[in-house]
Design a protein around this motif. Sequence first.
Motif, PDB file in Angstrom:
ATOM      1  N   ARG A  23       0.820  -1.211   0.000  1.00 29.14           N
ATOM      2  CA  ARG A  23       0.000   0.000   0.000  1.00 29.14           C
ATOM      3  C   ARG A  23       0.854   1.262   0.000  1.00 29.14           C
ATOM      4  O   ARG A  23       0.379   2.343  -0.336  1.00 29.14           O
ATOM      5  N   TRP A 144      -6.937   2.367   1.523  1.00 22.90           N
ATOM      6  CA  TRP A 144      -5.660   1.688   1.786  1.00 22.90           C
ATOM      7  C   TRP A 144      -5.192   1.919   3.222  1.00 22.90           C
ATOM      8  O   TRP A 144      -4.461   1.107   3.784  1.00 22.90           O
ATOM      9  N   PRO A 210      -7.326  -1.237  -3.506  1.00 20.35           N
ATOM     10  CA  PRO A 210      -7.338  -2.498  -2.765  1.00 20.35           C
ATOM     11  C   PRO A 210      -8.517  -3.373  -3.164  1.00 20.35           C
ATOM     12  O   PRO A 210      -9.543  -2.866  -3.623  1.00 20.35           O
TER      13      PRO A 210
END
Length: 457
Positions: A23, A144, A210
């Motif tokens: 991330r 994230w 994500p």
Amino acid sequence: MTAVATAGTTGYSRVIAPPGWSRWLVPPAALSIHLAIGQAYAWSVFKPPLEKSMHISGTGSALPFQIAIVMLGLSAAFGGTLVERRGPRWAMTVSLLCFCSGLLISALGAFANAYWLIVFGYGFVGGIGLGIGYISPVSTLIRWFPDRPGMATGFAIMGFGGGALIASPWTTQLLTTFGRDNVGIAQTFLVMGLTYAVFMSVGVLLVRVPPPGWRPAGWVPQEKPAKLISLHDVAANDAIRTPQFWLLWIVLCCNVTAGIGILEKAAPMVIDFFAQTATPVTAAAAAGFVAVLSAANMAGRIGWSSLSDLIGRKNVYRVYLGVGALAYAVVWSAGQANKALFILGAMVILSFYGGGFATIPAYLKDLFGTYQVGAIHGRVLTAWSVAGVAGPLIVNAIADSGAGQGKSGPELYGASFAVMIALLCAGFVANELIRPVAAKHHRPVATPVVRTEGSPA
């Protein structure tokens, strides 16, 4: 249903993060966009050469910047839902095309001595790129970093504030190299447009979202969060019907107006303030002052927004608005007598200005949830459109009027500083009135499919 198939229904299938994706690669992608479009904060460096070469007033030279900020708010508001639907890569691409095209159109306008083309290119076309680019990574970053939303959005939006730290000295150098006449200004716009296009492409290629239901490893949402942090989601169309949305709109508008009034006029203002002292400020030093303010703006975005994760959004806005009003009073009353105090006070104001921008997405997430936070953020940015006109108009119009009456130095800015202090006080009151969103606006709670960091998509 697999994550890719689920993502495909929202238009994200081509940018869904693969298993094991870090991330921490997403903030640099956001930064590449925000550092570029943050060039808008260096507009004051263009003002003196434009005023001289095209024979326009300080109010006139502010027009491209004002239109750009208006279009930023409008494009963010009307494009917010579309950005949520199509995803960050689409939004970043649109931002690249509009922002860089705006600079190229401005180059043509300067070369042809057609100021209206600069207003149209930089203000209208480039402003659309500002708005779409500004909100492009926000909801993605919040998803994230649900454990640190203030830090995450502050890190990216820091780039917008820090854009002038790069653009201000770079613009000065380009103008020095090419010249400060129409042709030199045109060449400067041209080089910047082409260079930023390459730089922004990095973010377009790097950004990922994500998988649905993803969580950072080891992080569990609080069952009993703080008073103003909701476990429920509110749709964008419902959010604008709540008093919380409009109170936040007022808070943002007041904070932005107070900061942008200094920022847009920074270079001429510091020259005016010390023109009649023993240590006048040169054009080069004024450009350095713009860069210093940009650094404060940038530091405030990451520093204050990260602090908001610890002390809460409402408390940190009390600092922005209350202490900001005091800082304005110090600059107004003691600035000319002490150059260091003037610079320090302006830096504090700009750090709060930047912090307000960086904290607002997390404040919205706290109140309205993550469901359509990007779209809600886009709509609240219409406050920036109003402030983008009001702040420069207040400062420039009062300064132009004062100059016409024979005033000079700090006398040009006293009345506008008083207006800014009043606005910050009004914003402080609005922040105090914010309460949790009523349950009638909440969406039905769905049971999420939870995936932790590093789990298969």
